[in-house]
Design an enzyme around this catalytic site. Structure first.
Site, PDB file in Angstrom:
ATOM      1  N   TYR A 181      -2.649  -6.319  16.919  1.00  0.00           N
ATOM      2  CA  TYR A 181      -2.863  -5.171  15.887  1.00  0.00           C
ATOM      3  C   TYR A 181      -3.870  -5.172  16.024  1.00  0.00           C
ATOM      4  CZ  TYR A 181      -2.971  -4.329  10.612  1.00  0.00           C
ATOM      5  OH  TYR A 181      -3.364  -4.120   9.316  1.00  0.00           O
TER       6      TYR A 181
ATOM      7  N   ILE B   6       0.849  -0.897   0.094  1.00  0.00           N
ATOM      8  CA  ILE B   6       0.025  -0.243   0.046  1.00  0.00           C
ATOM      9  C   ILE B   6       0.691   1.386   0.127  1.00  0.00           C
ATOM     10  CG2 ILE B   6      -1.755   1.921   1.723  1.00  0.00           C
ATOM     11  CD1 ILE B   6      -2.348  -1.258   2.717  1.00  0.00           C
TER      12      ILE B   6
ATOM     13  N   THR C 176      -1.710  -7.576  -1.242  1.00  0.00           N
ATOM     14  CA  THR C 176      -0.426  -7.145  -0.417  1.00  0.00           C
ATOM     15  C   THR C 176       0.922  -7.943  -0.976  1.00  0.00           C
ATOM     16  OG1 THR C 176      -0.390  -6.530   1.264  1.00  0.00           O
ATOM     17  CG2 THR C 176      -1.472  -5.024   0.420  1.00  0.00           C
TER      18      THR C 176
ATOM     19  N   ALA D 105      -9.834  -2.494   4.594  1.00  0.00           N
ATOM     20  CA  ALA D 105     -10.310  -3.700   4.115  1.00  0.00           C
ATOM     21  C   ALA D 105      -9.494  -5.232   3.917  1.00  0.00           C
ATOM     22  CB  ALA D 105     -10.933  -4.231   4.926  1.00  0.00           C
TER      23      ALA D 105
ATOM     24  N   SER E 101      -6.544  -0.214   9.800  1.00  0.00           N
ATOM     25  CA  SER E 101      -7.331  -1.783   9.105  1.00  0.00           C
ATOM     26  C   SER E 101      -9.131  -2.403   9.928  1.00  0.00           C
ATOM     27  CB  SER E 101      -6.564  -2.995   9.835  1.00  0.00           C
ATOM     28  OG  SER E 101      -7.129  -4.301   9.631  1.00  0.00           O
ATOM     29  N   LYS E 102      -9.757  -2.457   9.331  1.00  0.00           N
ATOM     30  CA  LYS E 102     -10.682  -2.954   9.498  1.00  0.00           C
ATOM     31  C   LYS E 102     -10.925  -4.156  10.808  1.00  0.00           C
ATOM     32  CE  LYS E 102     -10.894  -7.334   7.626  1.00  0.00           C
ATOM     33  NZ  LYS E 102     -10.465  -8.470   8.408  1.00  0.00           N
TER      34      LYS E 102
END
Length: 259
Positions: free
Chosen positions: A155, A19, A190, A186, A142-143
């Site tokens: 995380y 990203i 990557t 989401a 992050s979701k």
């Protein structure tokens, strides 16, 4: 649309891959000057070389952001080379699977350094320059903070904190005209995502299962789509937007996945 990012110096942590690379490429294409802050000089220079061969502006600083002192040194180097900072994208991090059942204090703390503490430290050290430029901050989240995932306590905690810090900083920095927003990811494909899939018994079946639950288009979000949202939030085009958590996820987090 002209995002008016020409010559803006924008720090992107973890900007050499995934990203982060998508963000750096898009910002360079908008004639900004993205500066990669990453631990692997070879990865940094690969992307720098590619973009410079296209006549685009880009810089890089080698830093291990889990070391608090490297955050300060990175910002010092950016200012020494470029003289200003107009934006900060906090992006570096990893879903490292530090769980409650199988974790420890030491593992949890180490994960916070990978995923959260450098978000604060980079903002802290960039702040004087951002006050001068009336710049902006975009935090990548992050979701997992909303949905949970299982087996990744540190995380998830880091991402919950990223969301909270986004809104806290938006309030604190109002007097300086510094806008702070977040882009929440989401399912974005990557190299790290690929590496995670390869740890599973049937990676292809798992990927098919995940994609089938993404409401819009039944496909993964691309790094370029994340980058476009980041560039918009960094730019003056979004001049009255602050404290927002923007979900670029094909509806995965909030729409009914049985659609």
């Amino acid at each position: 649309m002209d995002l008016r990012l020409k010559d803006k110096v924008i720090v992107v942590t973890g900007g050499a891959k995934g990203i982060g690379e998508g963000i750096v490429r898009l910002l360079a294409g908008e004639n900004a000057c993205p500066v990669i802050v990453g631990r692997n000089e070879a990865d940094n220079l690969r992307l720098v070389s590619d973009l410079k061969s296209q006549g685009l502006q880009v810089g890089q600083v080698v830093a291990e952001l889990t070391k608090p002192e490297d955050n300060a040194l990175a910002v010092t180097q950016v200012l020494k080379r470029f003289g200003r900072i107009d934006g900060l994208v906090n992006n570096a991090g990893v879903n490292d699977g530090v769980s409650l059942e199988n974790g420890s204090y030491e593992m949890f703390l180490a994960s916070l350094h990978k995923n959260l503490i450098h978000y604060y430290l980079m903002a802290l050290h960039c702040l004087p320059a951002l006050k001068e430029s009336k710049g902006s901050i975009v935090n990548i989240g992050s979701k997992v903070a909303d949905t949970g995932q299982g087996g990744t306590s540190a995380y998830a905690a880091s991402n919950g904190a990223r969301n909270a810090l986004t809104r806290e900083w938006a309030v604190e920095l109002l007097p300086y005209g510094i806008r702070v927003n977040a882009v929440i990811v989401a399912e974005c494909y990557t190299p790290l995502y690929e590496a995670w899939l390869q740890t599973l018994p049937d990676p292809e079946e798992k990927l098919r299962s995940i994609v089938s639950k993404i409401p819009l288009g039944r496909r993964m979000t691309t790094a370029e789509e994340i980058a476009s949202a980041v560039a918009f939030l960094l730019s003056d085009v979004s001049s009255h937007t602050t404290g927002q958590l923007t979900y670029v996820d094909g509806g995965y987090t909030h729409l009914d996945r049985s659609l």
